[in-house]
Design an enzyme around this catalytic site. Sequence first.
Site, PDB file in Angstrom:
ATOM      1  N   LYS A  78      45.007  18.992  35.003  1.00  0.00           N
ATOM      2  CA  LYS A  78      45.353  19.701  33.763  1.00  0.00           C
ATOM      3  C   LYS A  78      45.861  18.762  32.675  1.00  0.00           C
ATOM      4  CE  LYS A  78      46.140  24.381  35.391  1.00  0.00           C
ATOM      5  NZ  LYS A  78      47.078  25.462  35.605  1.00  0.00           N
ATOM      6  N   LYS A 102      35.313  25.403  41.052  1.00  0.00           N
ATOM      7  CA  LYS A 102      35.984  26.643  41.458  1.00  0.00           C
ATOM      8  C   LYS A 102      35.927  27.694  40.344  1.00  0.00           C
ATOM      9  CE  LYS A 102      40.289  26.957  40.655  1.00  0.00           C
ATOM     10  NZ  LYS A 102      41.680  27.204  40.410  1.00  0.00           N
ATOM     11  N   LYS A 138      40.036  31.550  35.974  1.00  0.00           N
ATOM     12  CA  LYS A 138      40.370  32.358  34.795  1.00  0.00           C
ATOM     13  C   LYS A 138      40.219  31.518  33.530  1.00  0.00           C
ATOM     14  CE  LYS A 138      44.562  34.145  36.701  1.00  0.00           C
ATOM     15  NZ  LYS A 138      45.426  32.991  36.773  1.00  0.00           N
TER      16      LYS A 138
HETATM   17  P1  TYM Z   1      46.593  31.553  39.798  1.00  0.00           P
HETATM   18  O1  TYM Z   1      47.125  32.514  38.797  1.00  0.00           O
HETATM   19  O2  TYM Z   1      45.792  30.415  39.302  1.00  0.00           O
HETATM   20  O3  TYM Z   1      45.722  32.322  40.867  1.00  0.00           O
HETATM   21  C1  TYM Z   1      46.196  33.460  41.579  1.00  0.00           C
HETATM   22  C2  TYM Z   1      45.643  33.431  42.994  1.00  0.00           C
HETATM   23  O4  TYM Z   1      44.204  33.425  42.975  1.00  0.00           O
HETATM   24  C3  TYM Z   1      43.723  32.352  43.775  1.00  0.00           C
HETATM   25  N1  TYM Z   1      42.440  31.858  43.215  1.00  0.00           N
HETATM   26  C4  TYM Z   1      41.312  31.725  43.926  1.00  0.00           C
HETATM   27  N2  TYM Z   1      41.030  31.958  45.206  1.00  0.00           N
HETATM   28  C5  TYM Z   1      39.770  31.726  45.615  1.00  0.00           C
HETATM   29  N3  TYM Z   1      38.783  31.264  44.801  1.00  0.00           N
HETATM   30  C6  TYM Z   1      39.017  31.013  43.505  1.00  0.00           C
HETATM   31  N4  TYM Z   1      38.040  30.587  42.723  1.00  0.00           N
HETATM   32  C7  TYM Z   1      40.339  31.235  43.008  1.00  0.00           C
HETATM   33  N5  TYM Z   1      40.918  31.096  41.787  1.00  0.00           N
HETATM   34  C8  TYM Z   1      42.209  31.477  41.946  1.00  0.00           C
HETATM   35  C9  TYM Z   1      44.804  31.282  43.674  1.00  0.00           C
HETATM   36  O5  TYM Z   1      44.726  30.360  44.726  1.00  0.00           O
HETATM   37  C10 TYM Z   1      46.054  32.146  43.741  1.00  0.00           C
HETATM   38  O6  TYM Z   1      46.372  32.473  45.076  1.00  0.00           O
HETATM   39  N6  TYM Z   1      50.600  28.734  40.815  1.00  0.00           N
HETATM   40  C11 TYM Z   1      49.941  29.970  41.129  1.00  0.00           C
HETATM   41  C12 TYM Z   1      50.821  31.173  40.893  1.00  0.00           C
HETATM   42  C13 TYM Z   1      52.150  31.139  41.589  1.00  0.00           C
HETATM   43  C14 TYM Z   1      52.388  31.349  42.967  1.00  0.00           C
HETATM   44  C15 TYM Z   1      53.797  31.277  43.128  1.00  0.00           C
HETATM   45  C16 TYM Z   1      51.555  31.580  44.065  1.00  0.00           C
HETATM   46  C17 TYM Z   1      53.352  30.945  40.982  1.00  0.00           C
HETATM   47  N7  TYM Z   1      54.345  31.050  41.922  1.00  0.00           N
HETATM   48  C18 TYM Z   1      54.379  31.416  44.389  1.00  0.00           C
HETATM   49  C19 TYM Z   1      52.147  31.722  45.306  1.00  0.00           C
HETATM   50  C20 TYM Z   1      53.552  31.651  45.458  1.00  0.00           C
HETATM   51  C21 TYM Z   1      48.702  30.125  40.243  1.00  0.00           C
HETATM   52  O7  TYM Z   1      48.631  29.577  39.180  1.00  0.00           O
HETATM   53  O8  TYM Z   1      47.773  31.013  40.711  1.00  0.00           O
END
Ligand code: TYM
Length: 341
Positions: free
Chosen positions: A121, A202, A205
């Site tokens: 990033k 991947k 969003k």
């Molecule tokens: P975020 O918002 O990017 O994504 C949310 C969840 O979706 C999963 N994900 C995917 N899984 C499979 N294939 C994909 N292409 C894909 N894109 C996204 C992510 O792995 C995630 O599980 N940092 C985290 C948010 C967070 C969090 C936490 C998660 C903040 N605090 C504590 C767990 C525990 C994030 O940005 O996820």
Amino acid sequence: MWEKKVYMNEKNTVFSGVQPSGDPQLGNYLGAFKGWVERQEEKDNYFCVVDLHALTVTPDPIELRKQTRELAAILFACGIDPDKSTLFVQSHVSSHAESCWLLNCVTPIGWLERMTQFKDKSKGQERVSTGLLDYPVLMAGDILLYDAQEVPVGEDQKQHVELARDIAERFNRIYGETFVIPEPVIPEIGGRVMGLNDPNVKMSKSYSHIRGHAVRMLDDPKEIERSFMRAVTDSSNEIRFSDDPDRAGVNNLLGIYKVITGKPEESVERDFYDARGYGDLKKAVAEVVIEELSPIREKYHQLINDVEELDRLLSIGAEQARAISDQKLRLMKEKMGLIVS
Ligand code: TYM
């Protein structure tokens, strides 16, 4: 309602989060939300819309507020049940930001500089916010405040959960037993859904505005079908699972079909014995995805039209989350030598 949760300690505690940035897409659903909903009966669950994390990329304030509510509505529409799970907005529970500071003070900066997501990033950016570097410490606080044993996430978040483990172990070593050590829980298939326009990237969003990249959870059936029909495949016309990077597109489509139908691999391949080519595969995948997402989209539209009710549910969630996390924050402060009033 929260009293019931406090005494349900025999169940494993689960914590997970999602950022209100960009449109939630099929990867979020298959990698995370679907599993959260399916297992909520067996666990003591905390699910969080992590708006403080979203601030690391300086979103438009009006958009951020809108997307926070939209994401909460999507999660409820997927089937997160307020009687079984605590769903809340991160900034409503101040112990998250506070625990981040306390954990910052035990986290070596080199651990953060090594995070692959930070490297990706920040690459090519003229200025990088401190928040972007510190992001995984805030995430560690999210998890550790609830003594979560399980953190269900997609593959891309595994490294951050491992860092949360390292931070917890370091804190426990310095100040004595304080935190449960969490485990990442990653779905075998669905943990990494790839972009339809490029199966080596991947699905994300952040790229969901790029035509043909993602299936957004709220896309209408025609749009979903169009996205799948345009999906990049290869020239072999063989419909079977494979590790061959040149066949990643077909593998991705089969993986999506497998997670949604819940069928084993042989049975998925059998469904396509008589297929006339990739066109049939794409159509079949589009159909199961449309069937899965349509009820969610309908429910979402009902929920988002009643903002008062949505805010009420979120404030109940925040109250339940505070009841647990405030105690842990207090313990952290005591252990670290702060005067706790
Ligand atoms: P975020 O918002 O990017 O994504 C949310 C969840 O979706 C999963 N994900 C995917 N899984 C499979 N294939 C994909 N292409 C894909 N894109 C996204 C992510 O792995 C995630 O599980 N940092 C985290 C948010 C967070 C969090 C936490 C998660 C903040 N605090 C504590 C767990 C525990 C994030 O940005 O996820």
